[in-house]
Design an enzyme around this catalytic site. Structure first.
Site, mmCIF file in Angstrom:
data_model
loop_
_atom_site.group_PDB
_atom_site.id
_atom_site.type_symbol
_atom_site.label_atom_id
_atom_site.label_comp_id
_atom_site.label_asym_id
_atom_site.label_seq_id
_atom_site.Cartn_x
_atom_site.Cartn_y
_atom_site.Cartn_z
ATOM 1 N N HIS A 105 -9.183 -5.025 -0.887
ATOM 2 C CA HIS A 105 -8.371 -6.236 -1.016
ATOM 3 C C HIS A 105 -7.189 -6.029 -1.961
ATOM 4 C CE1 HIS A 105 -10.950 -7.095 -4.645
ATOM 5 N NE2 HIS A 105 -9.839 -7.661 -5.090
ATOM 6 N N ASP A 149 -15.067 -3.462 1.234
ATOM 7 C CA ASP A 149 -14.051 -3.692 0.203
ATOM 8 C C ASP A 149 -13.784 -2.426 -0.614
ATOM 9 O OD1 ASP A 149 -12.114 -5.162 -1.079
ATOM 10 O OD2 ASP A 149 -13.470 -6.019 -2.560
ATOM 11 N N SER A 204 -10.262 -5.625 -10.468
ATOM 12 C CA SER A 204 -10.712 -5.172 -9.161
ATOM 13 C C SER A 204 -10.347 -3.708 -8.935
ATOM 14 C CB SER A 204 -10.085 -6.022 -8.056
ATOM 15 O OG SER A 204 -10.562 -7.343 -8.104
#
Length: 458
Positions: A100, A130, A206
């Site tokens: 993402h 992901d 992230s």
């Protein structure tokens, strides 16, 4: 006694200030050695995504276009920037991050801890897991982190989260591993098995590193459970074993992640179900359906069996089973332990990717059709897995609705059952009917458990 304590403190102070902690007890007093070892391998990632401006239906209508036209926005593409983190995994520049963060990027810049910047390219990415594997080309060998086997990680271990939260620069936060085998994950990201940590993780973290006290990578931070947008002490990391599987496929030249196909449907065995089945405890997955070419069916499993372990590790949810299969890899053989009645059995299961049999025969409808750009395919195991359709699905599935069909209500994953009363079994039949100049269409689609009738007029 007070004098003795004072002497001990004075004697210990210089050692604590000068020596690098070596024992577990000493390590708890300082994370500096771990950070110095691990931080250089954690990078900041800046990704640029160019998106086309979406026109509304009224803007596309010849009559209304002049009323809704925005002179300041002549359909120029918009540039969106995203910020995240990544981890270097090899001296030659293999980097892992979240899908993402970089999956849809047109331009990716990786910034090292020493402020050197490199352009990066995506070797392999997967939205469901992901994860994305990147490659940067540096003139010198780069610092990198070693991967720690995931099954050796235990709840209660100290852990450090390293990343770039809120774009303020590289930051380190500490906590413990607070849970294992967390399935699902917030926001729908990364279906499978997660390491849970209470080390604070915030936006921008992230793709960053979750490391142990030896500086080994135990997971890639991917998401948080939050109501406010900030860290509430519940963060999720993708285990290093899954990262290793992605790196292996990327280095083998694959651009998409190939995961083994189960061809099975099932549900966790809770306490009530265990009592009904006569089991002494809850746990495992009861098989409720098997595809005719499922590797589990070929290995001898049947509906009603309870799968207990895969590859020697317990599984309690379908997503955890898929995780175990994914890290084993396509073309691997894994031992599956299952219960059938009062008997516990073991069967070797040969893993393979979802087969493209029969061929999907994809068809994209032309511009002269009622729904230009509508992309349909014949359902086979690969399409079932791709669209997450029920195992018994047959017929023709929508891969991409296109702009016109989307406005009419069609979605990717819909199964076209009938068109004007004609049962649809092949994509060519969809193209023939929708491109044949018919002005009125009655379409029956299967959407999950619902059967819907849609009517269109061209």
């Amino acid at each position: 006694m007070k004098k003795l304590i004072f002497i001990l403190m004075v004697w210990a102070a210089p050692l604590m200030g000068q020596q690098v902690p070596e024992t577990a007890a000493e390590m708890q007093l300082s994370f500096v050695p771990v950070v110095k070892q691990a931080a250089p391998a954690v990078v900041n990632i800046y990704a640029k995504v160019v998106r086309e401006v979406q026109r509304t239906p009224l803007q596309s209508d010849p009559f209304f276009e002049r009323f809704f036209r925005d002179p300041s926005a002549d359909a120029k593409p918009r540039v969106q920037n995203s910020l995240g983190s990544g981890v270097i995994l090899s001296a030659d520049g293999i980097v892992v991050s979240n899908y993402h963060v970089v999956g849809m990027a047109t331009e990716i810049t990786v910034v090292l801890s020493d402020r050197r910047e490199f352009s990066a390219r995506v070797l392999l990415g997967d939205a469901e897991a992901d994860l994305a594997i990147l490659k940067i080309d540096a003139p010198d060998a780069l610092p990198f982190l070693a991967l720690r086997p995931s099954d050796s990680v235990e709840v209660g271990e100290l852990a450090l989260a390293i990343g770039n939260p809120f774009g303020v620069g590289q930051t380190v936060s500490s906590g413990i591993v607070s849970g294992l085998a967390r399935s699902g994950g917030p926001g729908g990201r990364g279906l499978g098995y997660f390491i849970q940590t209470d080390a604070p993780i915030n936006p921008g973290n992230s793709g960053g590193a979750l490391v142990d006290m030896k500086g080994q990578l135990i997971g890639v931070n991917t998401s948080i459970l939050t109501r406010s947008g900030g860290s509430n002490g519940i963060g999720f990391a993708i285990p290093a074993d899954m990262v290793a599987a992605f790196v292996a496929q990327a280095e083998a030249g694959q651009t998409t992640f190939s995961r083994p196909w189960a061809g099975i449907s099932g549900q966790p065995v809770d306490a009530d179900m265990a009592a009904t089945l006569g089991l002494d405890r809850s746990g495992g997955i009861i098989v409720s359906g098997l595809h005719p070419v499922s590797p589990f069916l070929q290995a001898g499993l049947a509906v009603g069996d309870v799968i207990v372990t895969v590859g020697g590790q317990p599984v309690n949810t379908p997503s955890e089973m898929i995780y175990r299969m994914s890290i084993a890899g396509v073309q691997a053989d894994v031992d599956v332990v299952f219960r059938r009645g009062d008997t516990e059995l073991t069967a070797p299961v040969a893993l393979f990717a979802a087969p493209e049999n029969p061929p999907r025969d994809t068809v994209i409808l032309p511009q002269r059709s009622l729904f230009p750009g509508l992309t349909v395919a014949r359902i086979n195991p690969a399409v079932l897995a791709e669209l997450n359709l029920p195992l018994g699905g047959e017929g023709v599935a929508v891969l991409d609705a296109g702009r016109a069909a989307s406005r009419a209500g069609l979605r990717a994953g819909d199964v076209i059952v009938e068109l004007n009363g004609v049962s649809i079994v092949h994509p060519d039949e969809v193209a023939t009917i929708l491109s044949g100049g018919v002005r009125r269409i009655a379409m029956v689609v299967q959407r999950g458990a619902r059967r819907i009738t849609m009517r269109f007029r061209g």
